[in-house]
Structure formats: C-alpha cells, structure tokens
Design a protein around this motif. Structure first.
Motif, PDB file in Angstrom:
ATOM      1  N   UNK A  80      35.297  53.241  37.081  1.00 41.41           N
ATOM      2  CA  UNK A  80      36.078  53.960  36.065  1.00 41.41           C
ATOM      3  C   UNK A  80      37.550  54.128  36.451  1.00 41.41           C
ATOM      4  N   UNK A  81      37.887  53.938  37.732  1.00 43.91           N
ATOM      5  CA  UNK A  81      39.274  54.048  38.180  1.00 43.91           C
ATOM      6  C   UNK A  81      39.896  52.685  38.487  1.00 43.91           C
ATOM      7  N   UNK A  82      39.203  51.624  38.153  1.00 44.77           N
ATOM      8  CA  UNK A  82      39.681  50.279  38.438  1.00 44.77           C
ATOM      9  C   UNK A  82      41.037  49.971  37.835  1.00 44.77           C
ATOM     10  N   UNK A  83      41.334  50.567  36.705  1.00 47.51           N
ATOM     11  CA  UNK A  83      42.621  50.335  36.040  1.00 47.51           C
ATOM     12  C   UNK A  83      43.794  50.877  36.843  1.00 47.51           C
ATOM     13  N   UNK A  84      43.512  51.721  37.844  1.00 46.24           N
ATOM     14  CA  UNK A  84      44.574  52.301  38.663  1.00 46.24           C
ATOM     15  C   UNK A  84      44.972  51.405  39.843  1.00 46.24           C
ATOM     16  N   UNK A  85      44.255  50.339  40.075  1.00 45.90           N
ATOM     17  CA  UNK A  85      44.534  49.456  41.206  1.00 45.90           C
ATOM     18  C   UNK A  85      45.921  48.842  41.057  1.00 45.90           C
ATOM     19  N   UNK A  86      46.685  48.873  42.141  1.00 47.55           N
ATOM     20  CA  UNK A  86      48.009  48.252  42.163  1.00 47.55           C
ATOM     21  C   UNK A  86      47.873  46.846  42.725  1.00 47.55           C
ATOM     22  N   UNK A  87      48.500  45.889  42.052  1.00 49.00           N
ATOM     23  CA  UNK A  87      48.541  44.508  42.528  1.00 49.00           C
ATOM     24  C   UNK A  87      49.994  44.044  42.505  1.00 49.00           C
ATOM     25  N   UNK A  88      50.412  43.263  43.508  1.00 50.54           N
ATOM     26  CA  UNK A  88      51.801  42.781  43.523  1.00 50.54           C
ATOM     27  C   UNK A  88      52.065  41.797  42.387  1.00 50.54           C
ATOM     28  N   UNK A  89      53.334  41.673  42.034  1.00 45.88           N
ATOM     29  CA  UNK A  89      53.721  40.741  40.963  1.00 45.88           C
ATOM     30  C   UNK A  89      53.311  39.304  41.284  1.00 45.88           C
ATOM     31  N   UNK A  90      53.248  38.974  42.555  1.00 48.14           N
ATOM     32  CA  UNK A  90      52.933  37.608  42.978  1.00 48.14           C
ATOM     33  C   UNK A  90      51.451  37.254  42.894  1.00 48.14           C
TER      34      UNK A  90
END
Length: 123
Positions: free
Chosen positions: A48-58
C-alpha cells in the motif's frame, strides 16, 4: 520496484523473499483490483506504500507485459539498489554490503556518487 525487482533480476544476492510488491501506477480501481487478485495467485500482495518509493531519473524500465490496456515494466536492479542505499540505508545495510562485495557495476558507482550516497557507511 523494490525487492521484487531484485528477485526478478535474479541477481547473485541472498535476497529475503517478500510478499509485498512496490508499484507506481496510474490505473483505475478495476485494474488495481485485478492486479491485486493476480498477485495473490502468485503469493504476493500489493504494497500500500509502494507509490512512495523514490527512483532516480536514470532508472531503466524493462517491459514484462504489454497488453491492450495495461503495460507492466520492472525497474533495473542498479537503480533499485541505489534507492535502497539512499532512502533506507540501515534497513538495507546487509543487502548493499553484499552487492558492494560482489563487485558493483560502474553505473551503480557513478549514480551513487551523483546522488551522494555514502557507500562507506555499508563497510
């Protein structure tokens, strides 16, 4: 994204199996419900918190499925590991240490430098 992406990448790392699948998605409730049902058939659950994951632009995404109305892609392992090292270093210390000991890719090291990840904290 997350641990599931690493499991799917079949990296030579001792990963702990997880039920949760981190997902960033733009979908209708009906699609989300069906995705949850399909995940449950595989013994997985939508985090339910997966949308909060940060991923780099690359981050590079590889297509796993392309349908008429739904496409499914997976994040590359190097960026998943970078995200874990940057955003939750204590929680992921053993995983990152194992990755560093196995010989990290040049891309990972370059991204770690760019995003100011202190890799010495894992040693």
């Amino acid at each position: 994204m997350g641990q599931t992406a690493l499991l799917e990448a079949q990296l030579p790392l001792a990963l702990v199996a997880t039920r949760d699948v981190d997902v960033k998605a733009d979908y209708e409730f009906a699609v989300e419900s069906e995705f949850k049902r399909l995940l449950s058939l595989k013994g997985r659950a939508l985090d339910p918190l997966g949308h909060e994951v940060w991923m780099p632009r690359e981050t590079r995404y590889t297509a796993l499925y392309a349908g008429r109305s739904v496409d499914l892609s997976i994040a590359d392992a190097e960026c998943v590991l970078l995200s874990k090292a940057l955003k939750a270093p204590a929680k992921n210390r053993v995983l990152i240490l194992e990755y560093l000991a196995s010989g990290p890719s040049e891309r990972f090291l370059t991204l770690a430098k760019k995003y100011r990840v202190n890799l010495e904290q894992f040693l």
